[in-house]
Design an enzyme around this catalytic site. Structure first.
Site, PDB file in Angstrom:
ATOM      1  N   LEU A 150      -3.838  -0.647  -7.581  1.00 14.55           N
ATOM      2  CA  LEU A 150      -3.789  -2.087  -7.306  1.00 14.55           C
ATOM      3  C   LEU A 150      -4.492  -2.968  -8.332  1.00 14.55           C
ATOM      4  O   LEU A 150      -4.379  -4.185  -8.280  1.00 14.55           O
ATOM      5  CB  LEU A 150      -4.357  -2.373  -5.908  1.00 14.55           C
ATOM      6  CG  LEU A 150      -3.496  -1.814  -4.770  1.00 14.55           C
ATOM      7  CD1 LEU A 150      -4.108  -2.139  -3.424  1.00 14.55           C
ATOM      8  CD2 LEU A 150      -2.064  -2.323  -4.844  1.00 14.55           C
ATOM      9  N   ASN A 180       5.142   3.089 -13.179  1.00 14.53           N
ATOM     10  CA  ASN A 180       4.647   2.588 -11.895  1.00 14.53           C
ATOM     11  C   ASN A 180       5.789   2.623 -10.885  1.00 14.53           C
ATOM     12  O   ASN A 180       6.955   2.562 -11.270  1.00 14.53           O
ATOM     13  CB  ASN A 180       4.163   1.144 -12.073  1.00 14.53           C
ATOM     14  CG  ASN A 180       3.643   0.533 -10.791  1.00 14.53           C
ATOM     15  OD1 ASN A 180       2.883   1.164 -10.036  1.00 14.53           O
ATOM     16  ND2 ASN A 180       4.043  -0.705 -10.514  1.00 14.53           N
ATOM     17  N   SER A 230      -0.142   8.814  -0.203  1.00 16.99           N
ATOM     18  CA  SER A 230       0.985   9.662   0.223  1.00 16.99           C
ATOM     19  C   SER A 230       1.867  10.024  -0.963  1.00 16.99           C
ATOM     20  O   SER A 230       2.388  11.144  -1.038  1.00 16.99           O
ATOM     21  CB  SER A 230       1.789   8.990   1.329  1.00 16.99           C
ATOM     22  OG  SER A 230       2.585   7.947   0.814  1.00 16.99           O
ATOM     23  N   ASN A 231       2.043   9.102  -1.900  1.00 13.84           N
ATOM     24  CA  ASN A 231       2.841   9.432  -3.090  1.00 13.84           C
ATOM     25  C   ASN A 231       2.131  10.451  -3.969  1.00 13.84           C
ATOM     26  O   ASN A 231       2.764  11.375  -4.475  1.00 13.84           O
ATOM     27  CB  ASN A 231       3.161   8.168  -3.895  1.00 13.84           C
ATOM     28  CG  ASN A 231       4.346   7.425  -3.318  1.00 13.84           C
ATOM     29  OD1 ASN A 231       5.485   7.816  -3.532  1.00 13.84           O
ATOM     30  ND2 ASN A 231       4.068   6.368  -2.574  1.00 13.84           N
ATOM     31  N   SER A 277      11.579   0.486  -7.129  1.00 15.09           N
ATOM     32  CA  SER A 277      11.781   0.389  -8.575  1.00 15.09           C
ATOM     33  C   SER A 277      10.728   1.248  -9.249  1.00 15.09           C
ATOM     34  O   SER A 277       9.535   1.097  -8.981  1.00 15.09           O
ATOM     35  CB  SER A 277      11.619  -1.053  -9.056  1.00 15.09           C
ATOM     36  OG  SER A 277      12.506  -1.918  -8.385  1.00 15.09           O
ATOM     37  N   ASP A 313       4.572  -5.584 -13.609  1.00 17.30           N
ATOM     38  CA  ASP A 313       5.881  -5.542 -12.954  1.00 17.30           C
ATOM     39  C   ASP A 313       7.033  -6.002 -13.841  1.00 17.30           C
ATOM     40  O   ASP A 313       8.124  -6.269 -13.357  1.00 17.30           O
ATOM     41  CB  ASP A 313       5.894  -6.374 -11.647  1.00 17.30           C
ATOM     42  CG  ASP A 313       5.038  -5.745 -10.561  1.00 17.30           C
ATOM     43  OD1 ASP A 313       4.788  -4.533 -10.630  1.00 17.30           O
ATOM     44  OD2 ASP A 313       4.629  -6.477  -9.651  1.00 17.30           O
TER      45      ASP A 313
HETATM   46  C1  GRF Z   1       3.661   2.507  -2.276  1.00 20.33           C
HETATM   47  O1  GRF Z   1       4.474   1.781  -1.434  1.00 20.33           O
HETATM   48  C2  GRF Z   1       3.853   2.085  -3.690  1.00 20.33           C
HETATM   49  O2  GRF Z   1       5.167   1.710  -3.969  1.00 20.33           O
HETATM   50  C3  GRF Z   1       2.969   0.895  -3.782  1.00 20.33           C
HETATM   51  O3  GRF Z   1       1.831   1.264  -3.049  1.00 20.33           O
HETATM   52  C4  GRF Z   1       2.198   2.184  -2.031  1.00 20.33           C
HETATM   53  C5  GRF Z   1       1.303   3.379  -2.122  1.00 20.33           C
HETATM   54  O4  GRF Z   1       1.344   4.177  -0.988  1.00 20.33           O
HETATM   55  N1  GRF Z   1       2.800   0.472  -5.140  1.00 20.33           N
HETATM   56  P1  GRF Z   1       0.567   5.553  -0.975  1.00 20.33           P
HETATM   57  O5  GRF Z   1      -0.899   5.281  -1.254  1.00 20.33           O
HETATM   58  O6  GRF Z   1       1.167   6.434  -2.034  1.00 20.33           O
HETATM   59  O7  GRF Z   1       0.757   6.116   0.390  1.00 20.33           O
END
Ligand code: GRF
Length: 186
Positions: free
Chosen positions: A84, A101, A13-14, A135, A144
C-alpha cells in the site's frame, strides 16, 4: 532457480497463494517477503512457509535501505501483492520491467490515489458497474499507470455489497496471478 521477492501490507492471501504455487511447481522460489507492517497477516504467512521477512518502514523505503535489502536477494521479479505504500523510485529504476503489481479493478478505471481495497469495490457498487476484474501491470514511477500485462473480468451486477465484489475479484487474483508470474519468468 528464478528468485521472487514479494511486497505486501495486508492479509497476504495472494502472497500465500503465490508461495504455495511455486512450492508445488518448483519453477521459482519466493526468497523474501517485504512488508511495511510488522503486524500484517502476511508476516505470519511468510514465517509459516519459512520465508525471510524484511520489515521496511516508510523511512526505509525512502532512504535507500529497502533498496539495499532488495539487492541482497538478487530477484528476477519483484511482485507487489497488496502493497500500500508508494514504491521507491530507486528500486523502480534499478529493476526496469521487473516489478509488477496486481490491482483489483480494470485499469485505467478505478486506479490512482486512494483507489485500493474496499474503496475500489465500493466505487464499483456505487456506480452500478456491471463488471469489474483484475489488472496485473508493470510498476513505473506513476502509480497504477504502468503497462497492463493481463486483465480478466467478472460480472458483478447482482452484487449488493463491496465484500461480495471483493470475493469475486479475489478468486480471479488467486487463479491468475501465479500463472502470470510464471509466464513472465520464462
Ligand atoms: C488484493 O485485492 C490486491 O489486488 C490489492 O490488495 C489486495 C491484497 O489482498 N492490491 P491480500 O493481502 O493478498 O489478501
Amino acid at each position: 532457480m528464478k528468485k521472487l521477492v514479494l511486497f505486501a501490507s495486508g492479509a497476504g492471501s495472494n502472497a500465500d497463494n503465490i508461495i504455495r504455487h511455486f512450492n508445488k511447481t518448483r519453477t521459482a522460489e519466493v526468497v523474501a517477503v517485504f512488508t511495511n507492517k510488522p503486524d500484517a497477516g502476511v508476516v505470519r504467512i511468510a514465517e509459516n512457509h519459512g520465508i525471510e521477512v524484511v520489515v521496511s518502514a516508510k523511512s526505509d523505503l525512502e532512504n535507500g535501505s529497502a533498496f539495499a535489502d532488495v539487492n541482497r536477494f538478487r530477484p528476477d521479479l519483484i511482485v507487489l501483492a497488496g502493497f500500500l505504500l508508494k514504491f521507491p523510485t530507486d528500486i523502480i529504476r534499478a529493476y526496469p520491467d521487473k516489478i509488477i503489481n496486481i490491482h483489483p479493478a480494470l485499469l485505467p478505471k478505478y486506479g490512482g490515489k486512494g483507489m485500493y481495497g474496499m474503496n475500489v469495490h465500493n466505487a464499483i457498487l456505487q456506480n452500478k458497474d456491471a463488471e469489474t476484474g483484475i489488472s496485473i501491470h508493470y510498476v513505473n514511477e506513476n502509480y497504477d499507470e504502468g503497462a497492463v500485462i493481463f486483465q480478466e473480468k467478472v460480472g458483478v451486477s447482482d452484487c449488493d455489497s463491496p465484500e461480495q465484489i471483493a470475493a469475486r475479484v479475489q478468486i480471479l487474483e488467486h487463479e491468475h496471478f501465479p500463472l502470470i508470474i510464471e509466464h513472465l519468468l520464462k
